[in-house]
Motif scaffolding. Structure first.
Motif, PDB file in Angstrom:
ATOM      1  N   LEU A   3     -56.995   7.411  32.426  1.00 29.16           N
ATOM      2  CA  LEU A   3     -56.294   6.149  32.347  1.00 29.16           C
ATOM      3  C   LEU A   3     -55.250   6.039  33.466  1.00 29.16           C
ATOM      4  O   LEU A   3     -54.469   6.946  33.687  1.00 29.16           O
ATOM      5  CB  LEU A   3     -55.607   5.996  30.989  1.00 29.16           C
ATOM      6  CG  LEU A   3     -54.616   7.057  30.568  1.00 29.16           C
ATOM      7  CD1 LEU A   3     -53.716   6.499  29.483  1.00 29.16           C
ATOM      8  CD2 LEU A   3     -55.314   8.290  30.073  1.00 29.16           C
ATOM      9  N   CYS A   7     -48.888   5.555  29.854  1.00 26.06           N
ATOM     10  CA  CYS A   7     -49.203   5.831  28.450  1.00 26.06           C
ATOM     11  C   CYS A   7     -48.060   5.405  27.551  1.00 26.06           C
ATOM     12  O   CYS A   7     -46.920   5.769  27.773  1.00 26.06           O
ATOM     13  CB  CYS A   7     -49.450   7.313  28.257  1.00 26.06           C
ATOM     14  SG  CYS A   7     -49.842   7.685  26.567  1.00 26.06           S
ATOM     15  N   CYS A   9     -48.062   6.129  24.412  1.00 27.77           N
ATOM     16  CA  CYS A   9     -47.983   6.917  23.206  1.00 27.77           C
ATOM     17  C   CYS A   9     -46.779   7.815  23.290  1.00 27.77           C
ATOM     18  O   CYS A   9     -46.662   8.675  24.116  1.00 27.77           O
ATOM     19  CB  CYS A   9     -49.245   7.699  22.958  1.00 27.77           C
ATOM     20  SG  CYS A   9     -49.490   9.032  24.058  1.00 27.77           S
ATOM     21  N   SER A 160     -53.583  -7.067  25.371  1.00 31.77           N
ATOM     22  CA  SER A 160     -54.208  -5.775  25.083  1.00 31.77           C
ATOM     23  C   SER A 160     -53.953  -4.811  26.236  1.00 31.77           C
ATOM     24  O   SER A 160     -53.827  -5.238  27.384  1.00 31.77           O
ATOM     25  CB  SER A 160     -55.712  -5.952  24.904  1.00 31.77           C
ATOM     26  OG  SER A 160     -56.368  -4.706  24.906  1.00 31.77           O
ATOM     27  N   VAL A 161     -53.891  -3.505  25.951  1.00 32.75           N
ATOM     28  CA  VAL A 161     -53.758  -2.538  27.050  1.00 32.75           C
ATOM     29  C   VAL A 161     -54.994  -2.558  27.939  1.00 32.75           C
ATOM     30  O   VAL A 161     -54.967  -2.084  29.061  1.00 32.75           O
ATOM     31  CB  VAL A 161     -53.560  -1.073  26.574  1.00 32.75           C
ATOM     32  CG1 VAL A 161     -52.182  -0.845  26.058  1.00 32.75           C
ATOM     33  CG2 VAL A 161     -54.611  -0.677  25.573  1.00 32.75           C
ATOM     34  N   PHE A 162     -56.069  -3.083  27.407  1.00 29.93           N
ATOM     35  CA  PHE A 162     -57.305  -3.134  28.193  1.00 29.93           C
ATOM     36  C   PHE A 162     -57.468  -4.473  28.906  1.00 29.93           C
ATOM     37  O   PHE A 162     -58.519  -4.776  29.444  1.00 29.93           O
ATOM     38  CB  PHE A 162     -58.515  -2.855  27.289  1.00 29.93           C
ATOM     39  CG  PHE A 162     -58.439  -1.493  26.648  1.00 29.93           C
ATOM     40  CD1 PHE A 162     -58.637  -0.351  27.406  1.00 29.93           C
ATOM     41  CD2 PHE A 162     -58.133  -1.352  25.306  1.00 29.93           C
ATOM     42  CE1 PHE A 162     -58.552   0.910  26.834  1.00 29.93           C
ATOM     43  CE2 PHE A 162     -58.047  -0.096  24.725  1.00 29.93           C
ATOM     44  CZ  PHE A 162     -58.249   1.043  25.493  1.00 29.93           C
ATOM     45  N   GLU A 170     -56.146  -4.412  16.970  1.00 32.22           N
ATOM     46  CA  GLU A 170     -55.006  -4.044  17.825  1.00 32.22           C
ATOM     47  C   GLU A 170     -53.719  -4.657  17.287  1.00 32.22           C
ATOM     48  O   GLU A 170     -52.667  -4.016  17.256  1.00 32.22           O
ATOM     49  CB  GLU A 170     -55.236  -4.543  19.258  1.00 32.22           C
ATOM     50  CG  GLU A 170     -56.310  -3.772  20.017  1.00 32.22           C
ATOM     51  CD  GLU A 170     -56.560  -4.380  21.386  1.00 32.22           C
ATOM     52  OE1 GLU A 170     -56.321  -3.705  22.381  1.00 32.22           O
ATOM     53  OE2 GLU A 170     -56.984  -5.543  21.457  1.00 32.22           O
ATOM     54  N   ARG A 334     -61.217  -0.695  20.205  1.00 27.14           N
ATOM     55  CA  ARG A 334     -60.285  -0.542  21.333  1.00 27.14           C
ATOM     56  C   ARG A 334     -59.104   0.324  20.934  1.00 27.14           C
ATOM     57  O   ARG A 334     -58.564   1.063  21.758  1.00 27.14           O
ATOM     58  CB  ARG A 334     -59.758  -1.912  21.762  1.00 27.14           C
ATOM     59  CG  ARG A 334     -60.752  -2.754  22.513  1.00 27.14           C
ATOM     60  CD  ARG A 334     -60.288  -4.203  22.383  1.00 27.14           C
ATOM     61  NE  ARG A 334     -60.374  -4.930  23.620  1.00 27.14           N
ATOM     62  CZ  ARG A 334     -59.766  -6.091  23.845  1.00 27.14           C
ATOM     63  NH1 ARG A 334     -59.003  -6.636  22.917  1.00 27.14           N
ATOM     64  NH2 ARG A 334     -59.905  -6.712  24.983  1.00 27.14           N
ATOM     65  N   ARG A 337     -60.124   3.829  21.196  1.00 28.17           N
ATOM     66  CA  ARG A 337     -60.279   4.161  22.621  1.00 28.17           C
ATOM     67  C   ARG A 337     -58.907   4.465  23.238  1.00 28.17           C
ATOM     68  O   ARG A 337     -58.747   5.407  24.004  1.00 28.17           O
ATOM     69  CB  ARG A 337     -60.936   2.979  23.332  1.00 28.17           C
ATOM     70  CG  ARG A 337     -61.457   3.317  24.702  1.00 28.17           C
ATOM     71  CD  ARG A 337     -62.356   2.188  25.181  1.00 28.17           C
ATOM     72  NE  ARG A 337     -61.948   1.728  26.489  1.00 28.17           N
ATOM     73  CZ  ARG A 337     -62.185   0.507  26.977  1.00 28.17           C
ATOM     74  NH1 ARG A 337     -62.795  -0.398  26.231  1.00 28.17           N
ATOM     75  NH2 ARG A 337     -61.810   0.180  28.178  1.00 28.17           N
ATOM     76  N   ASP A 338     -57.939   3.655  22.867  1.00 26.49           N
ATOM     77  CA  ASP A 338     -56.584   3.851  23.361  1.00 26.49           C
ATOM     78  C   ASP A 338     -56.044   5.220  22.925  1.00 26.49           C
ATOM     79  O   ASP A 338     -55.450   5.962  23.717  1.00 26.49           O
ATOM     80  CB  ASP A 338     -55.698   2.724  22.815  1.00 26.49           C
ATOM     81  CG  ASP A 338     -54.348   2.641  23.528  1.00 26.49           C
ATOM     82  OD1 ASP A 338     -54.213   3.228  24.621  1.00 26.49           O
ATOM     83  OD2 ASP A 338     -53.448   1.982  22.988  1.00 26.49           O
ATOM     84  N   ASP A 341     -57.974   7.978  24.808  1.00 28.33           N
ATOM     85  CA  ASP A 341     -57.563   8.065  26.219  1.00 28.33           C
ATOM     86  C   ASP A 341     -56.181   8.694  26.353  1.00 28.33           C
ATOM     87  O   ASP A 341     -55.921   9.476  27.265  1.00 28.33           O
ATOM     88  CB  ASP A 341     -57.573   6.670  26.860  1.00 28.33           C
ATOM     89  CG  ASP A 341     -58.986   6.143  27.066  1.00 28.33           C
ATOM     90  OD1 ASP A 341     -59.945   6.882  26.729  1.00 28.33           O
ATOM     91  OD2 ASP A 341     -59.146   5.009  27.533  1.00 28.33           O
ATOM     92  N   SER A 342     -55.280   8.336  25.436  1.00 25.24           N
ATOM     93  CA  SER A 342     -53.918   8.855  25.521  1.00 25.24           C
ATOM     94  C   SER A 342     -53.850  10.333  25.143  1.00 25.24           C
ATOM     95  O   SER A 342     -53.265  11.141  25.861  1.00 25.24           O
ATOM     96  CB  SER A 342     -52.999   8.067  24.584  1.00 25.24           C
ATOM     97  OG  SER A 342     -52.991   6.715  24.934  1.00 25.24           O
TER      98      SER A 342
END
Ligand code: ZN
Length: 360
Positions: A3, A7, A9, A160-162, A170, A334, A337-338, A341-342
Protein backbone atom coordinates in the motif's frame (compact mmCIF):
# COMPACT_ATOMS: atom_id res chain seq x y z
CA UNK A 1 1.64 -5.02 -4.02
CA UNK A 2 2.25 -2.84 -0.99
CA UNK A 3 0.00 0.00 0.00
CA UNK A 4 1.34 3.38 -0.97
CA UNK A 5 -1.21 5.31 1.04
CA UNK A 6 -0.48 6.24 4.64
CA UNK A 7 -1.69 3.61 7.05
CA UNK A 8 -4.49 4.69 9.29
CA UNK A 9 -4.33 1.70 11.47
CA UNK A 10 -3.45 2.95 14.81
CA UNK A 11 -2.49 -0.43 16.02
CA UNK A 12 0.09 -0.57 13.35
CA UNK A 13 2.30 1.21 15.81
CA UNK A 14 1.52 -0.96 18.75
CA UNK A 15 0.36 -3.82 16.73
CA UNK A 16 -2.72 -5.05 18.19
CA UNK A 17 -6.37 -4.90 18.19
CA UNK A 18 -8.37 -3.04 20.67
CA UNK A 19 -11.77 -2.34 22.00
CA UNK A 20 -15.53 -1.77 22.14
CA UNK A 21 -18.62 0.19 23.01
CA UNK A 22 -22.25 -0.29 23.78
CA UNK A 23 -25.24 0.68 25.83
CA UNK A 24 -25.95 -2.70 27.28
CA UNK A 25 -22.64 -3.72 25.79
CA UNK A 26 -21.68 -4.83 22.32
CA UNK A 27 -21.34 -8.51 23.05
CA UNK A 28 -23.39 -11.66 23.30
CA UNK A 29 -22.94 -14.40 25.89
CA UNK A 30 -22.64 -17.75 24.13
CA UNK A 31 -22.64 -21.00 26.09
CA UNK A 32 -19.93 -23.37 24.80
CA UNK A 33 -20.21 -26.18 27.36
CA UNK A 34 -21.54 -26.69 30.88
CA UNK A 35 -20.32 -23.61 32.79
CA UNK A 36 -18.23 -22.24 29.89
CA UNK A 37 -19.35 -19.01 28.24
CA UNK A 38 -17.78 -16.65 25.74
CA UNK A 39 -18.62 -12.95 25.80
CA UNK A 40 -18.37 -12.62 22.06
CA UNK A 41 -17.81 -9.05 20.85
CA UNK A 42 -20.25 -7.98 18.18
CA UNK A 43 -18.50 -4.89 16.83
CA UNK A 44 -17.57 -5.39 13.18
CA UNK A 45 -13.92 -6.14 12.47
CA UNK A 46 -12.09 -2.89 11.75
CA UNK A 47 -8.74 -1.20 12.20
CA UNK A 48 -9.44 -1.21 15.92
CA UNK A 49 -11.57 -3.76 17.80
CA UNK A 50 -12.44 -5.14 21.21
CA UNK A 51 -11.56 -8.66 22.32
CA UNK A 52 -13.61 -11.69 23.34
CA UNK A 53 -13.59 -12.83 26.97
CA UNK A 54 -14.33 -16.32 28.30
CA UNK A 55 -15.92 -17.18 31.65
CA UNK A 56 -15.30 -20.64 33.12
CA UNK A 57 -17.71 -21.27 35.98
CA UNK A 58 -16.34 -24.02 38.24
CA UNK A 59 -17.71 -25.83 41.29
CA UNK A 60 -16.84 -22.98 43.64
CA UNK A 61 -15.38 -20.14 41.61
CA UNK A 62 -14.93 -18.52 38.20
CA UNK A 63 -11.89 -18.21 35.92
CA UNK A 64 -11.94 -15.33 33.43
CA UNK A 65 -9.86 -15.27 30.24
CA UNK A 66 -9.12 -11.73 28.98
CA UNK A 67 -10.82 -8.59 30.20
CA UNK A 68 -11.53 -6.30 27.17
CA UNK A 69 -10.18 -2.87 26.23
CA UNK A 70 -11.69 -0.62 28.88
CA UNK A 71 -12.92 -0.92 32.48
CA UNK A 72 -16.39 0.07 31.27
CA UNK A 73 -16.70 -2.81 28.83
CA UNK A 74 -15.37 -5.19 31.50
CA UNK A 75 -18.05 -3.94 33.90
CA UNK A 76 -20.74 -4.65 31.31
CA UNK A 77 -19.47 -8.20 30.90
CA UNK A 78 -19.14 -8.74 34.66
CA UNK A 79 -22.79 -7.67 35.04
CA UNK A 80 -23.74 -10.31 32.46
CA UNK A 81 -21.67 -12.92 34.34
CA UNK A 82 -23.51 -12.01 37.52
CA UNK A 83 -26.76 -13.06 35.87
CA UNK A 84 -25.26 -16.53 35.35
CA UNK A 85 -23.61 -17.10 38.72
CA UNK A 86 -22.77 -15.42 42.02
CA UNK A 87 -19.56 -17.45 42.49
CA UNK A 88 -16.43 -15.30 42.98
CA UNK A 89 -13.78 -14.78 40.31
CA UNK A 90 -10.61 -16.51 41.57
CA UNK A 91 -8.32 -16.22 38.54
CA UNK A 92 -8.03 -13.89 35.58
CA UNK A 93 -5.88 -15.16 32.71
CA UNK A 94 -4.50 -12.62 30.21
CA UNK A 95 -3.59 -14.31 26.91
CA UNK A 96 -1.12 -11.50 26.11
CA UNK A 97 -0.28 -7.91 26.95
CA UNK A 98 -2.31 -5.88 24.45
CA UNK A 99 -4.68 -3.33 25.93
CA UNK A 100 -7.82 -4.90 24.51
CA UNK A 101 -7.12 -8.01 26.59
CA UNK A 102 -5.99 -6.45 29.88
CA UNK A 103 -7.49 -3.01 30.54
CA UNK A 104 -10.52 -4.51 32.33
CA UNK A 105 -8.28 -6.30 34.87
CA UNK A 106 -8.79 -3.49 37.35
CA UNK A 107 -12.53 -4.20 37.47
CA UNK A 108 -11.90 -7.77 38.60
CA UNK A 109 -9.19 -6.73 41.06
CA UNK A 110 -11.55 -4.26 42.69
CA UNK A 111 -14.55 -6.60 42.75
CA UNK A 112 -12.53 -9.66 43.86
CA UNK A 113 -9.52 -8.57 45.93
CA UNK A 114 -8.40 -12.20 46.35
CA UNK A 115 -8.16 -12.87 42.62
CA UNK A 116 -4.85 -13.76 40.99
CA UNK A 117 -3.82 -12.64 37.50
CA UNK A 118 -2.05 -15.21 35.35
CA UNK A 119 0.03 -14.50 32.24
CA UNK A 120 3.20 -15.54 30.46
CA UNK A 121 6.41 -14.25 32.04
CA UNK A 122 7.07 -12.18 28.91
CA UNK A 123 3.69 -10.49 29.31
CA UNK A 124 4.66 -9.54 32.85
CA UNK A 125 7.85 -8.03 31.42
CA UNK A 126 6.21 -6.19 28.50
CA UNK A 127 3.17 -4.74 30.26
CA UNK A 128 5.03 -2.05 32.23
CA UNK A 129 7.60 -1.41 29.44
CA UNK A 130 6.55 -1.85 25.81
CA UNK A 131 2.90 -1.91 26.87
CA UNK A 132 3.27 1.38 28.70
CA UNK A 133 4.96 3.00 25.70
CA UNK A 134 2.21 1.77 23.40
CA UNK A 135 -0.46 3.09 25.73
CA UNK A 136 1.24 6.47 25.91
CA UNK A 137 1.50 6.51 22.12
CA UNK A 138 -2.18 5.60 21.80
CA UNK A 139 -3.16 8.48 24.05
CA UNK A 140 -0.85 11.02 22.38
CA UNK A 141 -2.24 13.38 19.69
CA UNK A 142 -0.83 11.15 16.96
CA UNK A 143 -2.50 8.07 18.44
CA UNK A 144 -6.21 7.61 18.95
CA UNK A 145 -7.08 11.33 18.78
CA UNK A 146 -5.51 11.56 15.31
CA UNK A 147 -7.07 8.27 14.31
CA UNK A 148 -10.52 9.51 15.37
CA UNK A 149 -10.05 12.77 13.46
CA UNK A 150 -8.96 11.01 10.30
CA UNK A 151 -11.85 8.55 10.38
CA UNK A 152 -14.40 11.30 11.03
CA UNK A 153 -13.02 13.24 8.11
CA UNK A 154 -13.35 10.23 5.87
CA UNK A 155 -16.95 9.77 6.95
CA UNK A 156 -17.75 13.44 6.37
CA UNK A 157 -16.13 13.48 2.95
CA UNK A 158 -17.64 10.10 2.09
CA UNK A 159 -14.25 8.94 0.96
CA UNK A 160 -13.04 5.35 0.79
CA UNK A 161 -9.33 4.61 1.27
CA UNK A 162 -9.57 2.91 -2.08
CA UNK A 163 -10.96 6.04 -3.76
CA UNK A 164 -14.57 6.95 -4.52
CA UNK A 165 -17.44 6.95 -2.04
CA UNK A 166 -17.70 4.68 1.01
CA UNK A 167 -19.71 1.50 0.73
CA UNK A 168 -22.15 0.45 3.45
CA UNK A 169 -19.71 -1.83 5.25
CA UNK A 170 -16.96 0.81 5.31
CA UNK A 171 -19.38 3.36 6.73
CA UNK A 172 -20.50 1.02 9.53
CA UNK A 173 -16.95 0.05 10.41
CA UNK A 174 -15.72 3.65 10.49
CA UNK A 175 -18.53 4.53 12.90
CA UNK A 176 -17.71 1.52 15.09
CA UNK A 177 -13.96 2.23 15.09
CA UNK A 178 -14.62 5.83 16.13
CA UNK A 179 -16.80 4.70 19.06
CA UNK A 180 -14.17 2.22 20.21
CA UNK A 181 -11.40 4.80 20.01
CA UNK A 182 -13.47 7.45 21.77
CA UNK A 183 -14.26 5.08 24.58
CA UNK A 184 -10.58 4.23 24.92
CA UNK A 185 -9.75 7.92 25.26
CA UNK A 186 -12.61 8.53 27.70
CA UNK A 187 -11.73 5.69 30.07
CA UNK A 188 -8.16 4.52 29.82
CA UNK A 189 -6.03 7.58 30.65
CA UNK A 190 -7.17 7.27 34.26
CA UNK A 191 -7.38 3.46 34.43
CA UNK A 192 -4.93 1.41 36.48
CA UNK A 193 -2.98 -1.38 34.78
CA UNK A 194 -3.01 -4.57 36.85
CA UNK A 195 0.07 -6.75 36.40
CA UNK A 196 0.13 -10.56 36.53
CA UNK A 197 0.54 -12.00 40.02
CA UNK A 198 1.36 -15.48 38.69
CA UNK A 199 3.49 -16.15 35.61
CA UNK A 200 4.35 -19.22 33.59
CA UNK A 201 6.96 -20.12 31.00
CA UNK A 202 5.71 -23.33 29.37
CA UNK A 203 2.59 -24.54 31.12
CA UNK A 204 0.44 -24.36 34.23
CA UNK A 205 -2.60 -26.43 35.13
CA UNK A 206 -5.45 -25.26 37.36
CA UNK A 207 -7.68 -27.84 39.01
CA UNK A 208 -10.83 -26.10 40.13
CA UNK A 209 -13.20 -28.69 41.64
CA UNK A 210 -13.97 -31.10 38.82
CA UNK A 211 -12.59 -28.77 36.13
CA UNK A 212 -9.13 -29.04 34.57
CA UNK A 213 -7.74 -25.92 32.90
CA UNK A 214 -4.41 -26.17 31.04
CA UNK A 215 -2.59 -22.91 30.32
CA UNK A 216 0.02 -23.44 27.61
CA UNK A 217 2.75 -21.52 25.84
CA UNK A 218 3.11 -23.06 22.37
CA UNK A 219 5.60 -20.64 20.81
CA UNK A 220 5.77 -17.13 19.40
CA UNK A 221 3.12 -15.72 17.11
CA UNK A 222 0.98 -12.64 17.66
CA UNK A 223 3.43 -11.73 20.46
CA UNK A 224 6.25 -13.56 22.19
CA UNK A 225 4.06 -14.22 25.21
CA UNK A 226 0.83 -15.67 23.79
CA UNK A 227 -0.79 -18.30 25.97
CA UNK A 228 -3.53 -20.70 25.05
CA UNK A 229 -6.15 -21.94 27.51
CA UNK A 230 -7.16 -25.52 26.88
CA UNK A 231 -10.11 -27.30 28.47
CA UNK A 232 -9.24 -30.89 27.55
CA UNK A 233 -12.43 -32.45 28.93
CA UNK A 234 -14.69 -30.02 27.08
CA UNK A 235 -12.56 -29.95 23.91
CA UNK A 236 -12.27 -26.15 23.93
CA UNK A 237 -9.20 -24.14 22.93
CA UNK A 238 -9.18 -20.45 23.89
CA UNK A 239 -6.61 -19.07 21.48
CA UNK A 240 -6.24 -15.37 22.32
CA UNK A 241 -4.90 -13.45 19.33
CA UNK A 242 -3.01 -16.42 17.93
CA UNK A 243 -6.32 -16.78 16.10
CA UNK A 244 -8.11 -13.69 14.81
CA UNK A 245 -11.03 -13.83 12.40
CA UNK A 246 -11.54 -12.74 9.61
CA UNK A 247 -8.02 -11.33 9.10
CA UNK A 248 -5.05 -11.69 11.49
CA UNK A 249 -3.65 -8.55 13.09
CA UNK A 250 0.11 -8.67 12.81
CA UNK A 251 2.22 -6.15 14.69
CA UNK A 252 5.70 -4.89 14.08
CA UNK A 253 7.95 -5.57 15.89
CA UNK A 254 5.95 -7.49 18.47
CA UNK A 255 4.58 -10.27 16.21
CA UNK A 256 6.61 -13.13 14.78
CA UNK A 257 5.02 -14.25 11.51
CA UNK A 258 7.90 -16.68 10.89
CA UNK A 259 7.01 -18.71 13.99
CA UNK A 260 3.25 -18.16 13.97
CA UNK A 261 2.39 -21.00 11.55
CA UNK A 262 4.24 -23.62 13.59
CA UNK A 263 2.62 -22.37 16.78
CA UNK A 264 -0.80 -22.74 15.15
CA UNK A 265 0.02 -26.32 14.14
CA UNK A 266 0.70 -27.10 17.82
CA UNK A 267 -2.58 -25.44 18.76
CA UNK A 268 -4.46 -27.58 16.23
CA UNK A 269 -2.86 -30.69 17.73
CA UNK A 270 -4.65 -30.05 21.06
CA UNK A 271 -7.79 -32.12 21.52
CA UNK A 272 -10.69 -29.88 20.58
CA UNK A 273 -14.01 -29.45 18.87
CA UNK A 274 -14.07 -25.67 19.02
CA UNK A 275 -11.62 -22.76 19.03
CA UNK A 276 -12.39 -19.38 20.61
CA UNK A 277 -10.44 -16.68 18.76
CA UNK A 278 -9.31 -13.42 20.36
CA UNK A 279 -11.56 -11.65 17.86
CA UNK A 280 -14.38 -13.12 15.82
CA UNK A 281 -16.90 -15.95 16.18
CA UNK A 282 -16.25 -19.35 17.77
CA UNK A 283 -14.75 -21.67 15.15
CA UNK A 284 -16.27 -25.13 14.98
CA UNK A 285 -13.80 -26.54 12.46
CA UNK A 286 -10.11 -26.08 11.69
CA UNK A 287 -10.29 -24.65 8.18
CA UNK A 288 -9.75 -21.00 9.10
CA UNK A 289 -6.81 -21.74 11.41
CA UNK A 290 -5.30 -23.90 8.67
CA UNK A 291 -5.66 -20.97 6.29
CA UNK A 292 -3.85 -18.71 8.78
CA UNK A 293 -1.10 -21.31 9.11
CA UNK A 294 -0.77 -21.41 5.32
CA UNK A 295 -0.50 -17.63 5.17
CA UNK A 296 2.28 -17.48 7.75
CA UNK A 297 4.07 -20.44 6.15
CA UNK A 298 4.03 -18.67 2.79
CA UNK A 299 5.23 -15.39 4.31
CA UNK A 300 8.05 -17.13 6.13
CA UNK A 301 9.23 -19.04 3.08
CA UNK A 302 9.02 -16.11 0.65
CA UNK A 303 10.59 -13.59 3.01
CA UNK A 304 13.41 -15.97 3.94
CA UNK A 305 14.19 -16.57 0.25
CA UNK A 306 14.15 -12.83 -0.46
CA UNK A 307 16.38 -12.10 2.54
CA UNK A 308 18.80 -14.80 1.35
CA UNK A 309 18.99 -12.98 -2.01
CA UNK A 310 19.99 -9.88 -0.05
CA UNK A 311 16.80 -7.93 -0.73
CA UNK A 312 15.90 -4.86 1.30
CA UNK A 313 12.48 -4.58 2.98
CA UNK A 314 11.29 -2.35 0.13
CA UNK A 315 12.34 -4.99 -2.39
CA UNK A 316 10.68 -7.69 -0.30
CA UNK A 317 7.42 -5.77 -0.43
CA UNK A 318 7.56 -5.98 -4.22
CA UNK A 319 8.79 -9.56 -4.58
CA UNK A 320 6.57 -11.31 -2.03
CA UNK A 321 3.27 -12.33 -3.57
CA UNK A 322 0.34 -13.10 -1.26
CA UNK A 323 -2.39 -12.23 -3.76
CA UNK A 324 -4.01 -15.65 -3.83
CA UNK A 325 -4.12 -15.97 -0.04
CA UNK A 326 -5.27 -12.38 0.33
CA UNK A 327 -8.26 -13.17 -1.86
CA UNK A 328 -9.19 -16.08 0.42
CA UNK A 329 -9.15 -13.81 3.49
CA UNK A 330 -10.81 -10.70 2.10
CA UNK A 331 -13.22 -11.88 -0.60
CA UNK A 332 -15.01 -8.83 -1.98
CA UNK A 333 -14.86 -6.81 1.24
CA UNK A 334 -12.98 -3.50 1.06
CA UNK A 335 -12.85 -3.35 4.84
CA UNK A 336 -11.11 -6.71 5.05
CA UNK A 337 -8.78 -5.67 2.25
CA UNK A 338 -7.86 -2.57 4.21
CA UNK A 339 -7.15 -4.66 7.34
CA UNK A 340 -5.13 -7.20 5.35
CA UNK A 341 -3.09 -4.51 3.59
CA UNK A 342 -2.39 -2.67 6.84
CA UNK A 343 -1.64 -5.56 9.15
CA UNK A 344 -0.41 -8.39 6.95
CA UNK A 345 1.27 -6.63 4.01
CA UNK A 346 2.26 -3.60 6.09
CA UNK A 347 3.35 -4.51 9.61
CA UNK A 348 3.42 -8.26 8.92
CA UNK A 349 6.01 -8.20 6.15
CA UNK A 350 8.17 -5.79 8.16
CA UNK A 351 8.06 -8.10 11.19
CA UNK A 352 8.77 -11.18 9.05
CA UNK A 353 11.71 -9.41 7.41
CA UNK A 354 13.11 -8.31 10.77
CA UNK A 355 13.01 -11.89 12.05
CA UNK A 356 14.44 -13.34 8.84
CA UNK A 357 17.39 -10.97 8.80
CA UNK A 358 18.00 -11.22 12.55
CA UNK A 359 18.51 -14.97 12.20
CA UNK A 360 21.17 -14.61 9.51
ZN1 ZN B 1 -3.43 -8.64 20.54
Amino acid sequence: MFLARPCLCLLFAFAAPLAAFGQAGNFEMVKLAEGVYVARRTEPPGLTVNANSVFIVNDNDVVVVDTTLTPGTAKEELAALRKLTDKPVRYVINTHWHDDHIMGNVVYRDAFPGADFIAHENTREYLPTTGLKNRQMAMSPGGYPGFIGALKQRLEKNESVFGGPLDEEERAVLASDIKIAERYMAENPSAAVVLPTVTLRDRLTLYRGSRRIDILYLGRGHTSGDIVVHLPDEGIVIAGDLVIHPVPYVGNPQSHPGDWGETLEKLLALKHTMIVPGHGPVLRDDSYVQLMSRLFGSMKQQVAAAAARGETLEQVRKSVNLDELRKLFVGDSRVRRDIFDSYVLGAGLAAAYADATAKQ
